[in-house]
Design a protein around this motif. Structure first.
Motif, PDB file in Angstrom:
ATOM      1  N   THR A 174      10.427 -97.943 -32.236  1.00 35.11           N
ATOM      2  CA  THR A 174      11.452 -98.302 -31.435  1.00 35.11           C
ATOM      3  C   THR A 174      12.811 -98.402 -32.236  1.00 35.11           C
ATOM      4  O   THR A 174      13.974 -98.327 -31.723  1.00 35.11           O
ATOM      5  CB  THR A 174      11.170 -99.782 -30.666  1.00 35.11           C
ATOM      6  N   GLU A 175      12.867 -98.493 -33.573  1.00 31.20           N
ATOM      7  CA  GLU A 175      14.000 -98.581 -34.366  1.00 31.20           C
ATOM      8  C   GLU A 175      13.911 -97.587 -35.613  1.00 31.20           C
ATOM      9  O   GLU A 175      12.819 -97.106 -35.793  1.00 31.20           O
ATOM     10  CB  GLU A 175      14.196 -99.991 -34.976  1.00 31.20           C
ATOM     11  N   GLN A 176      15.024 -97.218 -35.997  1.00 28.23           N
ATOM     12  CA  GLN A 176      15.078 -95.836 -37.104  1.00 28.23           C
ATOM     13  C   GLN A 176      16.410 -96.286 -37.968  1.00 28.23           C
ATOM     14  O   GLN A 176      17.422 -97.062 -37.662  1.00 28.23           O
ATOM     15  CB  GLN A 176      15.217 -94.603 -36.456  1.00 28.23           C
ATOM     16  N   TRP A 177      16.477 -95.583 -39.080  1.00 26.70           N
ATOM     17  CA  TRP A 177      17.354 -95.719 -40.027  1.00 26.70           C
ATOM     18  C   TRP A 177      18.427 -94.453 -39.740  1.00 26.70           C
ATOM     19  O   TRP A 177      18.063 -93.285 -39.451  1.00 26.70           O
ATOM     20  CB  TRP A 177      17.023 -95.691 -41.510  1.00 26.70           C
ATOM     21  N   LYS A 192      22.453 -98.181 -41.339  1.00 30.43           N
ATOM     22  CA  LYS A 192      21.829 -99.159 -40.600  1.00 30.43           C
ATOM     23  C   LYS A 192      20.677 -99.132 -39.607  1.00 30.43           C
ATOM     24  O   LYS A 192      20.588 -97.820 -39.475  1.00 30.43           O
ATOM     25  CB  LYS A 192      23.082 -99.873 -39.632  1.00 30.43           C
ATOM     26  N   LYS A 193      19.978 -99.899 -39.101  1.00 36.90           N
ATOM     27  CA  LYS A 193      19.007 -99.697 -38.111  1.00 36.90           C
ATOM     28  C   LYS A 193      19.537 -99.565 -36.621  1.00 36.90           C
ATOM     29  O   LYS A 193      20.508-100.266 -36.333  1.00 36.90           O
ATOM     30  CB  LYS A 193      17.950-100.500 -38.200  1.00 36.90           C
ATOM     31  N   ILE A 194      19.071 -98.655 -36.012  1.00 40.06           N
ATOM     32  CA  ILE A 194      19.557 -98.364 -34.676  1.00 40.06           C
ATOM     33  C   ILE A 194      18.289 -98.107 -33.716  1.00 40.06           C
ATOM     34  O   ILE A 194      17.362 -97.765 -34.069  1.00 40.06           O
ATOM     35  CB  ILE A 194      20.593 -97.193 -34.456  1.00 40.06           C
ATOM     36  N   PRO A 195      18.579 -98.060 -32.351  1.00 36.00           N
ATOM     37  CA  PRO A 195      17.312 -97.815 -31.401  1.00 36.00           C
ATOM     38  C   PRO A 195      17.056 -96.237 -31.569  1.00 36.00           C
ATOM     39  O   PRO A 195      17.901 -95.372 -31.721  1.00 36.00           O
ATOM     40  CB  PRO A 195      17.619 -98.070 -30.097  1.00 36.00           C
ATOM     41  N   VAL A 196      15.746 -95.927 -31.337  1.00 31.01           N
ATOM     42  CA  VAL A 196      15.293 -94.595 -31.462  1.00 31.01           C
ATOM     43  C   VAL A 196      15.626 -94.270 -29.690  1.00 31.01           C
ATOM     44  O   VAL A 196      15.125 -94.753 -28.942  1.00 31.01           O
ATOM     45  CB  VAL A 196      13.651 -94.268 -31.732  1.00 31.01           C
ATOM     46  N   GLN A 237      19.952 -89.320 -38.568  1.00 32.47           N
ATOM     47  CA  GLN A 237      19.024 -90.281 -38.314  1.00 32.47           C
ATOM     48  C   GLN A 237      17.739 -89.959 -38.198  1.00 32.47           C
ATOM     49  O   GLN A 237      17.362 -88.419 -38.393  1.00 32.47           O
ATOM     50  CB  GLN A 237      19.627 -90.892 -36.792  1.00 32.47           C
TER      51      GLN A 237
END
Length: 354
Positions: free
Chosen positions: A8-11, A25-29, A131
């Motif tokens: 659900t999250e990615q760099w 930073k981490k953001i939603p996929v 990403q």
């Protein structure tokens, strides 16, 4: 049926305000729409355009916040309900500068989809490949052949396609000569190879001995160092067998001066093709000389879907070797710094897992 466990999250590297910097930073996929695919990006090339996008150098507004990048090579892990069956989960695919277009306007119908007024631009008007998971319109993904090294092919998805298109637009033919301005950089290193593969002799123009060695190693017939040259125009002309200059010039430079010089050394009835996009730059050429010598001055943008397939075919056949260095996605800021200082030879690729 192949399925993938998608987090659900990615760099990602995110530009949060005009002018940058990019923040790791981490953001939603994201989730793909009906006509889109989700690509697990393994590697992404870094282009000077990405730096321009972050700094807001161009008159086209960028998406903010923005995930840059438009040379993403990876694997299709999810697709929308309207995506054709010829795209399967697990296929190798590339995210290009042209993320999508309407496919119905007069430009799209004539294979000039990069000129579509509704074009979506990866890493500029839509989030790109810096990403771990990125979205692309299924109709416009690059179909990367099986067995191709994703790390090495990533820069071909912009740099390779763009210079290959420029060579086609120049009209240069086998046995003729082309000058590549910016020959030691990411685009230039591939322009030298594509020209050689097409049977064209190359005069590389750039600054410094290291770039000169790179040009010669990649198949360039001659090299002119603008930093050391006392008369660049005459040296470029002298590099051709008859001394009349190259039949075409590919301008990949990121400064304005080379765009003003090219018409002075291109031969009569030659073509000057503008590809690089220096911020705020203008073209200038004497009308009298341009008319009497029948010089063509034109721009070349990015390639269409057929150009993409052809550029990848050259690569798959081993005719193009990408000179690149790989660093982690977290180090993108350092790559941008080297770009601004003019210290990059070849291309940098970021590994999204680091």
């Amino acid at each position: 049926m192949t399925t993938y466990d998608i987090p659900t999250e990615q760099w990602a590297q995110v530009v949060e305000a005009p002018g940058g910097p990019a923040v790791y930073k981490k953001i939603p996929v994201p989730s793909p729409g009906p006509d889109e695919v989700l690509i697990n990006v393994k590697y992404s090339g870094v282009c000077h355009t990405d730096l321009h996008a972050m700094k807001g150098d161009w008159p086209i507004p960028t998406k903010i916040p923005l995930v840059g990048g438009h040379e993403g090579a990876g694997i299709v892990v999810k697709k929308g309900s309207l995506v054709a069956d010829d795209i399967k989960l697990g296929d190798a695919a590339g995210i290009k500068w042209l993320n999508g277009s309407c496919l119905s306007c007069s430009f799209c119908q004539q294979s000039d989809e990069p000129l579509c007024q509704s074009a979506l631009l990866s890493g500029y008007t839509v989030d790109g490949s810096f990403q771990q998971y990125a979205i692309a319109k299924a109709a416009h993904i690059a179909r990367i052949p099986k067995g191709v090294d994703l790390e090495e092919v990533a820069p071909v998805l912009c740099a390779g396609i763009t210079v290959y298109k420029g060579l086609k637009e120049s009209g240069v033919r086998p046995g003729q000569w082309v000058a590549v301005v910016g020959a030691g950089g990411g685009l230039g290193s591939m322009a030298v190879q594509y020209a050689k593969a097409m049977g064209v002799h190359v005069i590389g123009i750039d600054g410094g001995s290291e770039k000169g060695e790179s040009v010669k190693k990649l198949g360039g017939s001659a090299y002119v160092d603008f930093m050391a040259s006392k008369d660049l125009v005459e040296e470029v002309k002298a590099a051709t067998p008859d001394g009349l200059g190259p039949h075409a010039v590919l301008l990949l430079a990121v400064s304005e001066k080379p765009f003003q010089q090219a018409t002075e050394y291109v031969r009569s009835r030659g073509a000057v093709v503008c590809i690089g996009l220096p911020a705020g730059a203008y073209l200038k050429a004497p009308v009298f000389d341009t008319v009497l010598r029948m010089i063509t001055i034109k721009g070349s943008y990015v390639g269409n879907r057929q150009d993409t397939a052809e550029a990848l075919d050259f690569f798959q056949r081993g005719l193009i070797k990408v000179p690149y260095k790989t660093v982690g996605l977290s180090q993108l800021g350092e790559v941008y710094q080297m770009m601004e200082e003019g210290k990059i030879v070849g291309r940098y690729v970021v590994d999204t897992s680091k």
